[in-house]
Design an enzyme around this catalytic site. Structure first.
Site, PDB file in Angstrom:
ATOM      1  N   HIS A 225       0.815  -1.217   0.000  1.00  0.00           N
ATOM      2  CA  HIS A 225       0.000   0.000   0.000  1.00  0.00           C
ATOM      3  C   HIS A 225       0.850   1.271   0.000  1.00  0.00           C
ATOM      4  O   HIS A 225       0.353   2.344  -0.324  1.00  0.00           O
ATOM      5  CB  HIS A 225      -0.977  -0.004   1.182  1.00  0.00           C
ATOM      6  CG  HIS A 225      -0.363   0.337   2.507  1.00  0.00           C
ATOM      7  ND1 HIS A 225       0.074  -0.615   3.387  1.00  0.00           N
ATOM      8  CD2 HIS A 225      -0.122   1.530   3.097  1.00  0.00           C
ATOM      9  CE1 HIS A 225       0.550  -0.023   4.457  1.00  0.00           C
ATOM     10  NE2 HIS A 225       0.441   1.290   4.310  1.00  0.00           N
TER      11      HIS A 225
ATOM     12  N   ASP B 159       0.083  -7.635   1.567  1.00  0.00           N
ATOM     13  CA  ASP B 159       0.514  -6.240   1.608  1.00  0.00           C
ATOM     14  C   ASP B 159       2.037  -6.112   1.610  1.00  0.00           C
ATOM     15  O   ASP B 159       2.613  -5.356   2.387  1.00  0.00           O
ATOM     16  CB  ASP B 159      -0.065  -5.524   2.835  1.00  0.00           C
ATOM     17  CG  ASP B 159       0.072  -4.000   2.719  1.00  0.00           C
ATOM     18  OD1 ASP B 159       0.164  -3.503   1.587  1.00  0.00           O
ATOM     19  OD2 ASP B 159       0.095  -3.332   3.760  1.00  0.00           O
TER      20      ASP B 159
ATOM     21  N   SER C 160       4.902   2.470   7.904  1.00  0.00           N
ATOM     22  CA  SER C 160       4.485   1.332   7.088  1.00  0.00           C
ATOM     23  C   SER C 160       5.617   0.822   6.220  1.00  0.00           C
ATOM     24  O   SER C 160       6.264   1.589   5.512  1.00  0.00           O
ATOM     25  CB  SER C 160       3.316   1.726   6.181  1.00  0.00           C
ATOM     26  OG  SER C 160       2.125   1.754   6.901  1.00  0.00           O
TER      27      SER C 160
END
Length: 516
Positions: free
Chosen positions: A145, A175, A249
């Site tokens: 993402h 992911d 992230s």
């Protein structure tokens, strides 16, 4: 609320223990009781952080998106002297500036570049995330993402070096994404560690790029393991209290040896900031996916070809199983590996390739992590009896296409009839019923035309327009078939009966409904 900046939040810092706690800890340590120094974590992480920080990078992306006007153009009377003023004002404003969140799933939003005055015109949006080097020649791991739909990806290193990155491969289900840069000299790299044997309470350290503040180091512990946060079919997250925020992230979660045992991915936060609950993809899942992405540019997962659901207490009773366990097969893909092996709807898979299946969600991970083409054995319970079948796994990515394109031939229409049983009003599946409930031509069974609001069936979510395909693992085509099979189960002393129910689109699920 789970924040899909895919970052792991945590506590902002730790308060030192009081004197009494220190005295108690020292007393216990002298007595040989309590955690060792290693279990408590190191007194300082300076040496470890200094060694690892060069392998962690900031990922910045640029994406072209369609402009959306934030404030509608005011409506003024035709010919008003204010018309020219408003036109000029909103042409200059365009759609407004960035809102602090990057488009495309990035963590930390950046500025707009070249905004336009008309809604729908393209503009540039920048986003930031984290990543880490696992190969000194230039292989970087991050979250999918973070780089999703990016036009340009830049890896920013701690020494100030900036390198353009190309996408090697990505996987939305876990992911994860693999990037490649071309450095002039070997990069500082880190390696994956063993997440499988990490325990709750073990010390961990995170390095990342929260809110664009690169090279941020935080520490904490593993708060929980095997977390399912309903983000995908392979949820098995490490939960940590290490302080992580937006922008982390794709960054690494290290053990005390400096090995990557997780990739920081998501946070739970009402405000968007760290509250000490965050999640990381364990290395035991990441290693296989990364290897496949590096080798093929895509994933090659094992495929069994079944639709499964959880075995609840009432389903276990209806199936004649002593305790709820395993994965209940609700459907079998025609021509898939399970169909070839003669797996049937209503079977409960309790072991796969030597691994016991305690809960439904364990099976997809085990199958996906098994090599395509490998022959394995599955143990299942069918109508109270245990049997073992050999299965040769297919490839999930190809199986998904088969399942989407596949359809069953419609059955001949049963005679019109209607009856009431189990709090359900049942009718024949004729043209009128198909039109009324917008049923696909492929679905078959006995249509449910009414549900008593106080019935067990209503509690289980059965609704008018659903179809009963099987009762007690026996196919039914008429309301009489349903009534006869339910009566048979009642005479056998069953307290509930197992129904295989289909919705209008053909999706199947098992439901246990009380007979009385």
């Amino acid at each position: 609320m789970v924040s899909w900046n895919r970052t792991v939040p945590g506590v902002g810092g730790r308060r030192g223990p009081g004197l009494a706690a220190l005295t108690l800890a020292a007393t216990l340590a002298l007595a040989g009781v309590g955690p060792t120094a290693a279990e408590q974590g190191p007194d300082s992480v300076a040496d470890l952080a200094e060694k690892l920080i060069g392998a962690v990078v900031n990922i910045s992306t640029t994406q072209t998106v369609a402009e959306t006007r934030q404030v509608p153009l005011p409506q003024v009377p035709e010919g008003s002297p204010f018309q020219d003023f408003f036109d000029e004002f909103f042409d200059k404003k365009g759609g407004g500036n960035g809102d602090g969140m990057g488009e495309g799933g990035g963590d930390e939003g950046g500025s707009d570049e070249g905004g336009s005055g008309e809604g729908g015109d393209p503009r540039k949006v920048q986003s930031l995330g984290s990543g880490f080097v696992i190969d000194a020649t230039g292989i970087i791991i991050t979250n999918n993402h973070v780089i999703e739909d990016a036009d340009e990806i830049i890896a920013n290193f701690s020494d100030g070096t900036k390198l353009k990155a190309e996408l090697v491969g990505h996987d939305a289900k876990t992911d994860l994404a693999v990037l490649r840069v071309k450095p002039d000299k070997p990069l500082t790299a880190v390696s994956f560690g063993d997440s499988e044997h990490m325990r709750v309470g073990d010390w961990v350290m995170a390095i990342g790029n929260p809110f664009g503040l690169g090279g941020t180091v935080t520490t904490g512990i593993i708060s929980a393991r095997n977390r399912d946060i309903n983000s995908g079919p392979y949820d098995n997250y490490i939960q940590t209290d290490a302080a992580i925020n937006r922008g982390n992230s794709g960054g690494p979660l290290f053990n005390e040896k400096g090995e990557v045992i997780g990739i920081n991915t998501a946070i739970i936060s009402p405000s968007g900031g760290s509250i000490g609950i965050g999640f990381a993809i364990p290395s035991e899942i990441a290693v296989g996916v990364v290897d496949q992405l590096r080798q093929f540019g895509e994933t090659h997962r094992g495929w069994l070809g079944v639709n499964i659901q959880e075995v609840t207490d009432d389903l276990a009773e209806s199936l004649g199983i002593a305790s709820p366990q395993g994965a209940l097969v609700a459907g079998v893909t025609e021509g898939g590996p399970a169909a070839v092996a003669k797996v049937e709807p209503g079977d409960v898979i309790v072991a796969f390739d030597g691994h016991a299946i305690k809960t439904m969600r364990e099976l997809p991970r085990l199958v996906a992590n098994t090599a395509v083409g490998k022959e394995v054995s599955i143990t299942l319970i069918r109508k109270g009896k245990e049997l073992t079948l050999p299965v040769k796994l297919g490839r999930l990515e190809e199986g998904e296409k088969v399942a989407e394109a596949q359809g069953e031939e419609p059955a001949a229409e049963p005679p019109k009839d209607e009856t009431k049983i189990l709090g359900l009003t049942l009718g024949a599946l004729d043209d009128a019923a198909r039109e009324k409930y917008k049923l696909n031509a492929e679905v078959r069974g006995v249509v449910i035309t009414g549900v008593e609001p106080t019935s067990t069936a209503a509690e289980k979510g059965i609704a008018a327009g659903d179809l009963i395909v099987e009762v007690a693992q026996e196919e039914v085509l008429t309301p009489e078939d349903v009534a006869k099979t339910v009566e048979k189960q009642k005479t056998m002393g069953r307290k509930s009966v197992l129904l295989l129910v289909s919705n209008a689109g053909g999706d199947l699920r098992f439901v246990a409904v009380k007979i009385n």
